[in-house]
Scaffold this motif. Structure first.
Motif, PDB file in Angstrom:
ATOM      1  N   THR A 172      41.019  33.314  32.990  1.00 32.25           N
ATOM      2  CA  THR A 172      40.309  32.471  33.943  1.00 32.25           C
ATOM      3  C   THR A 172      41.325  31.831  34.840  1.00 32.25           C
ATOM      4  O   THR A 172      41.036  31.558  36.133  1.00 32.25           O
ATOM      5  CB  THR A 172      39.899  31.010  32.761  1.00 32.25           C
ATOM      6  N   CYS A 175      41.839  34.236  37.717  1.00 31.99           N
ATOM      7  CA  CYS A 175      40.666  34.342  38.730  1.00 31.99           C
ATOM      8  C   CYS A 175      40.611  33.128  39.504  1.00 31.99           C
ATOM      9  O   CYS A 175      40.478  33.209  40.785  1.00 31.99           O
ATOM     10  CB  CYS A 175      39.232  34.311  37.949  1.00 31.99           C
ATOM     11  N   GLU A 179      41.243  33.400  43.322  1.00 34.20           N
ATOM     12  CA  GLU A 179      39.807  33.570  44.050  1.00 34.20           C
ATOM     13  C   GLU A 179      39.130  34.695  43.884  1.00 34.20           C
ATOM     14  O   GLU A 179      38.422  35.109  44.663  1.00 34.20           O
ATOM     15  CB  GLU A 179      39.925  33.020  45.272  1.00 34.20           C
ATOM     16  N   GLN A 180      39.288  35.344  42.714  1.00 33.47           N
ATOM     17  CA  GLN A 180      38.262  36.589  42.368  1.00 33.47           C
ATOM     18  C   GLN A 180      37.115  36.078  41.408  1.00 33.47           C
ATOM     19  O   GLN A 180      37.353  35.151  40.422  1.00 33.47           O
ATOM     20  CB  GLN A 180      39.187  37.608  41.688  1.00 33.47           C
ATOM     21  N   GLU A 181      36.073  36.748  41.317  1.00 33.80           N
ATOM     22  CA  GLU A 181      34.910  36.730  40.369  1.00 33.80           C
ATOM     23  C   GLU A 181      35.367  37.139  38.944  1.00 33.80           C
ATOM     24  O   GLU A 181      35.944  38.305  38.944  1.00 33.80           O
ATOM     25  CB  GLU A 181      33.562  37.218  41.039  1.00 33.80           C
ATOM     26  N   VAL A 182      34.614  36.655  38.100  1.00 26.75           N
ATOM     27  CA  VAL A 182      34.844  37.015  36.624  1.00 26.75           C
ATOM     28  C   VAL A 182      34.025  38.204  36.322  1.00 26.75           C
ATOM     29  O   VAL A 182      33.012  38.403  36.896  1.00 26.75           O
ATOM     30  CB  VAL A 182      34.301  36.028  35.747  1.00 26.75           C
ATOM     31  N   SER A 186      37.948  42.404  38.316  1.00 33.38           N
ATOM     32  CA  SER A 186      39.244  41.349  38.187  1.00 33.38           C
ATOM     33  C   SER A 186      39.947  41.625  36.947  1.00 33.38           C
ATOM     34  O   SER A 186      41.007  41.373  36.884  1.00 33.38           O
ATOM     35  CB  SER A 186      38.614  40.040  38.680  1.00 33.38           C
TER      36      SER A 186
END
Length: 424
Positions: A172, A175, A179-182, A186
């Motif tokens: 968590t 991410c 700045e990546q999406e779950v 990623s």
């Protein structure tokens, strides 16, 4: 000592100094924040460079935002060059008195001491000031050894401290900082990189490899060799490589002795057991004991070891041919530990359950597999969980990017959703 106080001004929040507090790790600061406002000593332990210093500074910053005056906060990091001569409890006491004289704080002082284990006799200072009613002081300390509060010290401070183990970034947090999406993409990147905070300020695999190598060498030399007077440094290093290579596999000290014997390297049970303990104490590796699910007790002997951060495998020893499944199991172990669970390898009848996780009166059973695309794999992974006849939660964790229906009460989880379930 006044000169020393002036030399560490730049590391403190006095005079509205801009202090680097790093990426906000609210999972830790919120948990620690619940324990502020009393005489309990807040103790942060964890591997070197896992982020303990940033968390301490974040707590200090939060106190200031809540109305505490900056001059009422003293932050000391024993690793700063300015404090290299600070070696004894007497010198620490003199530094503290100089701070009181120079800053003249009114009311409670919040004292943060980073890597406190390098100050000889520090426990006497902590014991004294945590109970000082005339000059109230709330203490936050950190250290890079799991035995920081062992033996006589644990007895001395019994019931007067609360301990928090700091791990590298969770998925968590990963991410958040990248700045990546779950999701699956990623999470694969997370498994194939590392989570020590400073890695995210570095560019290029070569620079990251050099950094991880330097961290490993520093932990080995300063936290193990120097502390414990280790004689066979080469054996210690080879042992760590072996545990990296064997992570997520059942091993025993006898297995390791036989492995080194096959390499024409003589050693013995006592030496290897001791060196493994040193690696555990410095948080490079973690031991997962076997647990008899029916008998509800641990089984001595064989166990598994997991890395504190996947970067050791990914950047230093990536040539062993282990795939994502190996990394996934290690990552799930770390997620459980971050969430505060004691983690074991379960056994029931002739089957193994990857993890039995216990926290208070809550217990979880987890199987970890890369994919559930083949019927044989589904049957194997669910079989051991079906043998357990209690009502605690049971999960199969995989990298499948879709939800598999509940099977006899056993839930399926995509690995990237585990933190949400654990609340970490």
């Amino acid at each position: 000592m006044i000169e020393l106080i002036n030399s560490i001004r730049k590391y403190n929040f006095w005079d509205a100094n801009p202090v680097d507090t790093g990426y906000r790790r609210t999972a830790y600061t919120d948990k620690i924040g619940q324990c502020i406002g009393n005489k309990l000593i807040k103790v942060l332990v964890g591997q070197r460079r896992a982020g303990k210093s940033y968390i301490l500074r974040q707590i200090a910053s939060k106190l200031i935002s809540q109305g505490v005056k900056s001059e009422n906060i003293l932050y000391i990091n024993k690793e700063y060059m300015e404090l290299i001569t600070l070696r004894s409890v007497i010198e620490l006491e003199e530094l503290y008195k100089a701070y009181l004289q120079e800053l003249k704080p009114e009311g409670k002082v919040y004292l943060f001491i980073d890597e406190i284990q390098y100050i000889e006799g520090w426990e006497r200072f902590v014991n004294s000031h945590s109970q000082d009613f005339a000059e109230p002081c709330e203490l936050f300390i950190s250290g890079s050894n799991s035995n920081l509060l062992s033996g006589e010290l644990a007895t001395l401070l019994s019931g007067r401290y609360v301990k928090f183990e700091v791990f590298p970034f969770s998925y968590t947090e990963y991410c958040g900082i990248t700045e990546q999406e779950v999701g699956i993409n990623s999470y694969k990147k997370y498994l194939q990189s590392g989570a020590l905070p400073e890695l995210f300020n570095l560019s290029g695999d070569e620079m990251k490899q050099n950094y991880i190598s330097s961290i490993k060498d520093t932990v080995m030399l300063r936290d193990i060799v120097s502390r414990y007077k280790v004689k066979d440094i080469k054996l210690l290093d080879n042992l760590f490589v072996y545990l990296v290579n064997s992570a997520a596999n059942i091993v025993s000290v006898t297995n390791i002795i036989n492995f080194f014997a096959s390499k024409k390297r003589k050693t013995n049970y006592e030496t290897l057991s001791t060196y493994i303990t040193y690696l555990e104490n410095s948080f490079l590796v973690h031991r997962a004991e076997r647990y008899n699910i029916k008998g509800k007790d641990t089984i001595s002997g064989n166990c598994k070891f997991y890395l504190n951060d996947l970067s050791y495998r990914n950047y230093l020893y990536s040539g062993y041919g282990y795939g994502l499944g190996y990394l996934l199991e290690n990552a799930v172990y770390l997620s459980l530990r971050r969430a505060g669970y004691q983690v074991y390898v379960g056994t029931i009848k002739d089957a193994e359950v990857d993890f039995v996780a216990i926290k208070g009166d809550r217990k979880l059973y987890l199987q970890v597999t890369l994919q559930l695309t083949e019927e044989q794999t589904v049957e194997r992974e669910y079989r051991s969980l079906k043998l357990i006849d209690d009502n605690f939660d049971k999960y199969v964790v995989s990298m499948d990017d879709y939800k598999i229906p509940t099977n006899e009460g056993i839930e399926h989880l995509s690995a990237w959703n585990l933190d949400k379930v654990l609340g970490s």
